[in-house]
Structures are given as structure tokens and as C-alpha cells.
Motif scaffolding. Structure first.
Motif, mmCIF file in Angstrom:
data_model
loop_
_atom_site.group_PDB
_atom_site.id
_atom_site.type_symbol
_atom_site.label_atom_id
_atom_site.label_comp_id
_atom_site.label_asym_id
_atom_site.label_seq_id
_atom_site.Cartn_x
_atom_site.Cartn_y
_atom_site.Cartn_z
ATOM 1 N N UNK A 128 -4.650 -2.188 7.042
ATOM 2 C CA UNK A 128 -3.937 -3.380 7.264
ATOM 3 C C UNK A 128 -3.544 -3.660 8.674
ATOM 4 N N UNK A 129 -3.122 -2.651 9.535
ATOM 5 C CA UNK A 129 -2.649 -2.691 10.668
ATOM 6 C C UNK A 129 -3.932 -3.053 11.573
ATOM 7 N N UNK A 130 -4.971 -2.539 11.212
ATOM 8 C CA UNK A 130 -6.024 -2.971 12.138
ATOM 9 C C UNK A 130 -6.715 -4.329 11.890
ATOM 10 N N UNK A 143 0.747 -1.094 -0.082
ATOM 11 C CA UNK A 143 -0.002 0.028 0.066
ATOM 12 C C UNK A 143 0.792 1.183 0.112
ATOM 13 N N UNK A 144 0.129 2.344 -0.583
ATOM 14 C CA UNK A 144 1.110 3.607 -0.529
ATOM 15 C C UNK A 144 0.398 4.733 0.328
ATOM 16 N N UNK A 145 -1.010 4.567 0.295
ATOM 17 C CA UNK A 145 -1.684 5.531 1.364
ATOM 18 C C UNK A 145 -1.648 5.283 2.715
ATOM 19 N N UNK A 146 -1.732 6.398 3.540
ATOM 20 C CA UNK A 146 -1.723 6.116 5.115
ATOM 21 C C UNK A 146 -2.975 5.176 5.496
ATOM 22 N N UNK A 147 -3.980 5.676 4.699
ATOM 23 C CA UNK A 147 -5.144 4.736 5.279
ATOM 24 C C UNK A 147 -5.403 3.404 4.899
ATOM 25 N N UNK A 148 -4.754 3.153 3.801
ATOM 26 C CA UNK A 148 -4.421 1.724 3.416
ATOM 27 C C UNK A 148 -3.671 1.020 4.535
#
Length: 159
Positions: free
Chosen positions: A74-76, A65-70
Motif C-alpha cells: 500500500x505504501x509503495x 491490512x494486517x501483515x507488514x507486506x500488505x
């Protein structure tokens, strides 16, 4: 292709169930004063020992992923739904009998459809959802009946 997918799905279900039963037996056979959460981290270290070298050898960094939201998603998914979910599921697996555990392994499909309906308001066939969930819950109830009928009855000497 279809038979490969079906075979792979069955293998995945088998190894998942075998891992739960093995964890339950390991915890019962090797009791410890340490709480479950202190011991369960070793499973994640083992997974990291397999996944990290596999990613380094075969992974494609340009697909990350490139975006912080992505990354946040993934972390969630990794920490909350997978790590905590697996911990709670395996801890619960140690508290029930094998029959109940086997039946509850199949409950994830109706629960997933129900969450899909509640969270994203997707239209699911409610009749089939209710029927499938009812069959699974009836199987849990039958499993529990078997436990009660096989339990030794208390005699006056044991009370």
C-alpha cells in the motif's frame, strides 16, 4: 447496473482530464519561481483533507491490512505509483498541447496490458494490443502534424 458503471467511468475520465487541463492552465496563468514538486504537495494535502474525514466517518478499520507486506504494498502504491506518477504526469501535461494530452490519457490501457504481459507473463491478445496502441500512437502523430502545419513560418526578417 451496467449503465451506472458506464456513467461513473465516463464521469471519472472527465474529471481526471478536466483536472489535468485545469492544472496546466493554472500553472500557465500563475507562474512561480517554485519548482513543480514544491507546489504539487498542496494537491495531496487537499486529498488528505477529503479522504481522512471520509474514512473516519465511513471507513471500516477492521478491513485495514494486517501483515507488514500488505502495508508495504500500500505504501509503495501510494507513494511511488500514485504520488510520483501523478506528479510526473501533470508536469508532462504542462509540456504538451491539449491534443497530445488527450490522446496520451488513453494510452494507459495498452501500456497496462503490455506491463501485465512483461511482468506477470499473462497472455493478452497481442493483435488487439498492437492495433489499439498503433491507433493511439497514430493519433499522437496526427496531433503533432496539426501543430506543425499551424506554426507560423519564419520570414527572412525574423531570422
Amino acid at each position: 447496473w451496467s449503465s451506472d458503471v458506464c456513467s461513473s467511468d465516463l464521469e471519472g475520465k472527465f474529471t481526471y482530464a478536466a483536472g489535468q487541463v485545469l492544472y496546466k492552465h493554472l500553472v500557465a496563468r500563475h507562474p512561480s519561481d517554485l519548482p513543480h514538486y514544491r507546489r504539487f504537495g498542496y494537491f495531496y494535502l487537499g486529498a488528505l483533507a477529503v479522504a481522512l474525514p471520509a474514512f473516519l466517518m465511513f471507513g471500516k478499520a477492521n478491513f485495514l491490512p494486517e501483515a507488514p507486506l500488505q502495508w508495504g504494498v500500500l505504501v509503495f502504491l501510494g507513494l511511488v505509483s500514485t504520488a510520483l506518477g501523478m506528479y510526473w504526469w501533470n508536469k508532462g501535461a504542462c509540456m504538451v498541447n491539449g491534443g497530445t494530452l488527450a490522446v496520451m490519457n488513453n494510452l494507459h490501457v495498452p501500456v497496462g496490458l503490455l506491463l501485465n504481459l512483461l511482468i506477470w507473463n499473462q497472455h493478452e491478445p497481442l493483435g488487439r494490443l498492437f492495433l489499439g496502441g498503433s491507433v493511439i500512437l497514430a493519433a499522437v502523430w496526427i496531433s503533432r502534424l496539426g501543430l506543425r502545419s499551424s506554426a507560423p513560418t519564419a520570414s527572412p526578417k525574423n531570422q
